[in-house]
Scaffold this motif. Structure first.
Motif, PDB file in Angstrom:
ATOM      1  N   MET A  53      24.678  62.970  64.564  1.00  0.00           N
ATOM      2  CA  MET A  53      25.651  63.803  63.872  1.00  0.00           C
ATOM      3  C   MET A  53      26.459  62.958  62.884  1.00  0.00           C
ATOM      4  O   MET A  53      27.222  62.077  63.276  1.00  0.00           O
ATOM      5  N   GLY A  54      26.229  63.212  61.597  1.00  0.00           N
ATOM      6  CA  GLY A  54      26.931  62.475  60.546  1.00  0.00           C
ATOM      7  C   GLY A  54      26.065  61.393  59.934  1.00  0.00           C
ATOM      8  O   GLY A  54      25.080  60.930  60.531  1.00  0.00           O
ATOM      9  N   GLY A  55      26.454  60.981  58.729  1.00  0.00           N
ATOM     10  CA  GLY A  55      25.651  60.027  57.977  1.00  0.00           C
ATOM     11  C   GLY A  55      25.522  58.675  58.640  1.00  0.00           C
ATOM     12  O   GLY A  55      24.444  58.073  58.642  1.00  0.00           O
ATOM     13  N   THR A  56      26.615  58.158  59.212  1.00  0.00           N
ATOM     14  CA  THR A  56      26.560  56.836  59.844  1.00  0.00           C
ATOM     15  C   THR A  56      25.580  56.823  61.011  1.00  0.00           C
ATOM     16  O   THR A  56      24.773  55.897  61.157  1.00  0.00           O
ATOM     17  N   ALA A  57      25.627  57.839  61.855  1.00  0.00           N
ATOM     18  CA  ALA A  57      24.713  57.908  62.994  1.00  0.00           C
ATOM     19  C   ALA A  57      23.270  58.025  62.523  1.00  0.00           C
ATOM     20  O   ALA A  57      22.379  57.349  63.041  1.00  0.00           O
ATOM     21  N   ALA A  58      23.043  58.887  61.535  1.00  0.00           N
ATOM     22  CA  ALA A  58      21.676  59.089  61.044  1.00  0.00           C
ATOM     23  C   ALA A  58      21.113  57.815  60.427  1.00  0.00           C
ATOM     24  O   ALA A  58      19.978  57.413  60.712  1.00  0.00           O
ATOM     25  N   GLN A  59      21.894  57.166  59.582  1.00  0.00           N
ATOM     26  CA  GLN A  59      21.416  55.955  58.910  1.00  0.00           C
ATOM     27  C   GLN A  59      21.186  54.823  59.898  1.00  0.00           C
ATOM     28  O   GLN A  59      20.240  54.038  59.747  1.00  0.00           O
ATOM     29  N   THR A  60      22.019  54.730  60.923  1.00  0.00           N
ATOM     30  CA  THR A  60      21.862  53.674  61.926  1.00  0.00           C
ATOM     31  C   THR A  60      20.624  53.914  62.782  1.00  0.00           C
ATOM     32  O   THR A  60      19.842  52.988  63.031  1.00  0.00           O
ATOM     33  N   MET A  61      20.417  55.156  63.205  1.00  0.00           N
ATOM     34  CA  MET A  61      19.288  55.450  64.083  1.00  0.00           C
ATOM     35  C   MET A  61      17.947  55.351  63.363  1.00  0.00           C
ATOM     36  O   MET A  61      16.911  55.144  64.000  1.00  0.00           O
ATOM     37  N   LEU A  62      17.970  55.480  62.036  1.00  0.00           N
ATOM     38  CA  LEU A  62      16.715  55.482  61.280  1.00  0.00           C
ATOM     39  C   LEU A  62      16.589  54.282  60.352  1.00  0.00           C
ATOM     40  O   LEU A  62      15.619  54.177  59.597  1.00  0.00           O
ATOM     41  N   ASN A  63      17.593  53.384  60.377  1.00  0.00           N
ATOM     42  CA  ASN A  63      17.549  52.165  59.563  1.00  0.00           C
ATOM     43  C   ASN A  63      17.282  52.491  58.097  1.00  0.00           C
ATOM     44  O   ASN A  63      16.351  51.971  57.470  1.00  0.00           O
ATOM     45  N   THR A  64      18.110  53.357  57.537  1.00  0.00           N
ATOM     46  CA  THR A  64      17.919  53.812  56.163  1.00  0.00           C
ATOM     47  C   THR A  64      19.264  53.989  55.484  1.00  0.00           C
ATOM     48  O   THR A  64      20.299  54.090  56.150  1.00  0.00           O
ATOM     49  N   LYS A  65      19.229  54.046  54.151  1.00  0.00           N
ATOM     50  CA  LYS A  65      20.428  54.343  53.371  1.00  0.00           C
ATOM     51  C   LYS A  65      20.363  55.729  52.753  1.00  0.00           C
ATOM     52  O   LYS A  65      21.212  56.101  51.948  1.00  0.00           O
TER      53      LYS A  65
ATOM     54  N   LEU B 226      19.128  65.215  76.380  1.00  0.00           N
ATOM     55  CA  LEU B 226      19.645  65.228  75.007  1.00  0.00           C
ATOM     56  C   LEU B 226      20.765  64.210  74.884  1.00  0.00           C
ATOM     57  O   LEU B 226      21.674  64.164  75.723  1.00  0.00           O
ATOM     58  N   VAL B 227      20.695  63.388  73.836  1.00  0.00           N
ATOM     59  CA  VAL B 227      21.762  62.444  73.520  1.00  0.00           C
ATOM     60  C   VAL B 227      22.339  62.813  72.157  1.00  0.00           C
ATOM     61  O   VAL B 227      21.597  62.976  71.183  1.00  0.00           O
ATOM     62  N   VAL B 228      23.657  62.955  72.096  1.00  0.00           N
ATOM     63  CA  VAL B 228      24.370  63.215  70.846  1.00  0.00           C
ATOM     64  C   VAL B 228      25.067  61.927  70.429  1.00  0.00           C
ATOM     65  O   VAL B 228      25.791  61.315  71.222  1.00  0.00           O
ATOM     66  N   ILE B 229      24.840  61.528  69.183  1.00  0.00           N
ATOM     67  CA  ILE B 229      25.421  60.282  68.677  1.00  0.00           C
ATOM     68  C   ILE B 229      26.276  60.582  67.455  1.00  0.00           C
ATOM     69  O   ILE B 229      25.811  61.215  66.499  1.00  0.00           O
ATOM     70  N   GLY B 230      27.515  60.130  67.488  1.00  0.00           N
ATOM     71  CA  GLY B 230      28.421  60.267  66.350  1.00  0.00           C
ATOM     72  C   GLY B 230      28.684  58.924  65.705  1.00  0.00           C
ATOM     73  O   GLY B 230      27.987  57.937  65.952  1.00  0.00           O
ATOM     74  N   GLU B 231      29.718  58.897  64.913  1.00  0.00           N
ATOM     75  CA  GLU B 231      30.034  57.713  64.100  1.00  0.00           C
ATOM     76  C   GLU B 231      30.849  56.687  64.877  1.00  0.00           C
ATOM     77  O   GLU B 231      30.455  55.540  65.041  1.00  0.00           O
ATOM     78  N   GLY B 232      32.026  57.114  65.331  1.00  0.00           N
ATOM     79  CA  GLY B 232      32.921  56.220  66.055  1.00  0.00           C
ATOM     80  C   GLY B 232      34.084  57.005  66.623  1.00  0.00           C
ATOM     81  O   GLY B 232      34.326  58.153  66.237  1.00  0.00           O
ATOM     82  N   PRO B 233      34.830  56.421  67.542  1.00  0.00           N
ATOM     83  CA  PRO B 233      35.960  57.128  68.140  1.00  0.00           C
ATOM     84  C   PRO B 233      37.069  57.401  67.124  1.00  0.00           C
ATOM     85  O   PRO B 233      37.291  56.615  66.197  1.00  0.00           O
ATOM     86  N   GLY B 234      37.761  58.523  67.314  1.00  0.00           N
ATOM     87  CA  GLY B 234      38.960  58.821  66.555  1.00  0.00           C
ATOM     88  C   GLY B 234      40.199  58.508  67.377  1.00  0.00           C
ATOM     89  O   GLY B 234      40.119  57.857  68.427  1.00  0.00           O
ATOM     90  N   ARG B 235      41.329  59.015  66.933  1.00  0.00           N
ATOM     91  CA  ARG B 235      42.594  58.685  67.608  1.00  0.00           C
ATOM     92  C   ARG B 235      42.609  59.186  69.050  1.00  0.00           C
ATOM     93  O   ARG B 235      42.962  58.431  69.976  1.00  0.00           O
ATOM     94  N   THR B 236      42.226  60.445  69.260  1.00  0.00           N
ATOM     95  CA  THR B 236      42.259  61.000  70.615  1.00  0.00           C
ATOM     96  C   THR B 236      41.262  60.291  71.518  1.00  0.00           C
ATOM     97  O   THR B 236      41.540  60.026  72.700  1.00  0.00           O
ATOM     98  N   GLU B 237      40.096  59.964  70.978  1.00  0.00           N
ATOM     99  CA  GLU B 237      39.088  59.235  71.755  1.00  0.00           C
ATOM    100  C   GLU B 237      39.606  57.850  72.143  1.00  0.00           C
ATOM    101  O   GLU B 237      39.375  57.376  73.265  1.00  0.00           O
ATOM    102  N   ASP B 238      40.301  57.203  71.219  1.00  0.00           N
ATOM    103  CA  ASP B 238      40.863  55.874  71.486  1.00  0.00           C
ATOM    104  C   ASP B 238      41.919  55.943  72.584  1.00  0.00           C
ATOM    105  O   ASP B 238      42.046  55.025  73.402  1.00  0.00           O
ATOM    106  N   GLU B 239      42.656  57.042  72.630  1.00  0.00           N
ATOM    107  CA  GLU B 239      43.703  57.202  73.636  1.00  0.00           C
ATOM    108  C   GLU B 239      43.138  57.528  75.016  1.00  0.00           C
ATOM    109  O   GLU B 239      43.701  57.120  76.040  1.00  0.00           O
TER     110      GLU B 239
END
Length: 259
Positions: free
Chosen positions: A197-209, A114-127
């Motif tokens: 997980m989330g609109g950005t991940a879904a739209q990117t993985m499926l090439n859709t708006k 299983l691969v979980v894909i989100g949008e992008g790192p937040g502050r804690t992830e960046d740290e």
């Protein structure tokens, strides 16, 4: 019988004799309804066959080309997840590199189903350089535990590998610069299921708006791999009413993993 109805009947009878589809003329249910109802013997569309119990219908399919065997692009030459992470660490392809503290390539076993894909790192992830930590990460761990899938058995990553300033949405050119890393990770992993997980991940993985709501409750495909779309844990913290539909979504992912 009116002249127009007689003409119509004569014409359709001629078509039948000439080998056309059979036609049935019937009165409507009301005594005053004399409009002909025309049906044909044309075959019905092929039945796609029964779906596995408990699974929603098929959705979108996105099959971007893979890099060829002799590609000189370093991303395509990467053979392991560690190779991809090393390339991400040196990446300066977009403006996000200018403000990052750490890159966040993703983490998890190389044989993750299983691969979980989100949008992008937040502050804690960046740290920390780790994906999905902090409150949203704690909630993700609980979500995975609820379907008997320990976080340690899942590969977790994001569409972009550097934090967008102020946690804004990644912009198109930033996604375009970063997504080859994600696609290469998926090629190396070859998971059984992807949870977007989330609109950005879904739209990117499926090439859709299409919106996240429109993409839920379907089994999409990315290069043949089933993709289930659901809400991002950070969104669930803002709107607890979305927890129940998220639970429904992750149970679909679990059924696909068990199939």
């Amino acid at each position: 019988m009116s002249d127009s109805r007689a003409l119509a009947k004569t014409y359709l009878e001629q078509q039948r004799l000439l080998g056309g589809d059979a036609v049935i003329l019937e009165r409507g249910p009301g005594t005053g309804d004399r409009s002909p109802r025309i049906t044909t013997d044309a075959p019905a569309p092929p039945d796609p066959g029964p779906r596995a119990p408990g699974l929603p219908p098929p959705g979108l399919t996105f099959d971007p080309p893979s890099g060829d065997l002799f590609a000189t692009d370093p991303v395509q030459q990467a053979r392991t997840l560690a190779d991809v992470a090393a390339l991400v660490a040196e990446c300066t392809k977009c403006r996000l590199c200018e403000s990052r503290a750490r890159t966040v390539p993703g983490e998890g076993p190389g044989d993750a189903r299983l691969v979980v894909i989100g949008e992008g790192p937040g502050r804690t992830e960046d740290e920390t350089g780790r994906p999905f930590v902090g409150k949203a990460g704690e909630l993700l761990t609980k979500i995975l535990g609820a379907i008997d899938f320990p976080r340690e058995q899942v590969f977790i990553c994001n569409v972009v590998k550097c934090r967008p300033p102020e946690n804004r949405l990644p912009q198109y050119d930033e996604i375009a610069a970063c997504v080859p890393y994600l696609f290469r990770q998926l090629e190396i992993l070859a998971p059984k299921v992807i949870l977007a997980m989330g609109g950005t991940a879904a739209q990117t993985m499926l090439n859709t708006k299409q919106s996240l709501g429109a993409l839920r409750n379907q089994v999409h495909r990315f290069r043949g791999i089933p993709v289930i779309v659901t809400y991002h844990p950070a969104a669930l913290l803002r709107n607890p009413n979305w927890k129940r539909p998220t639970w429904d979504d992750v149970r679909i992912a679990r059924r696909l993993l068990d199939a």
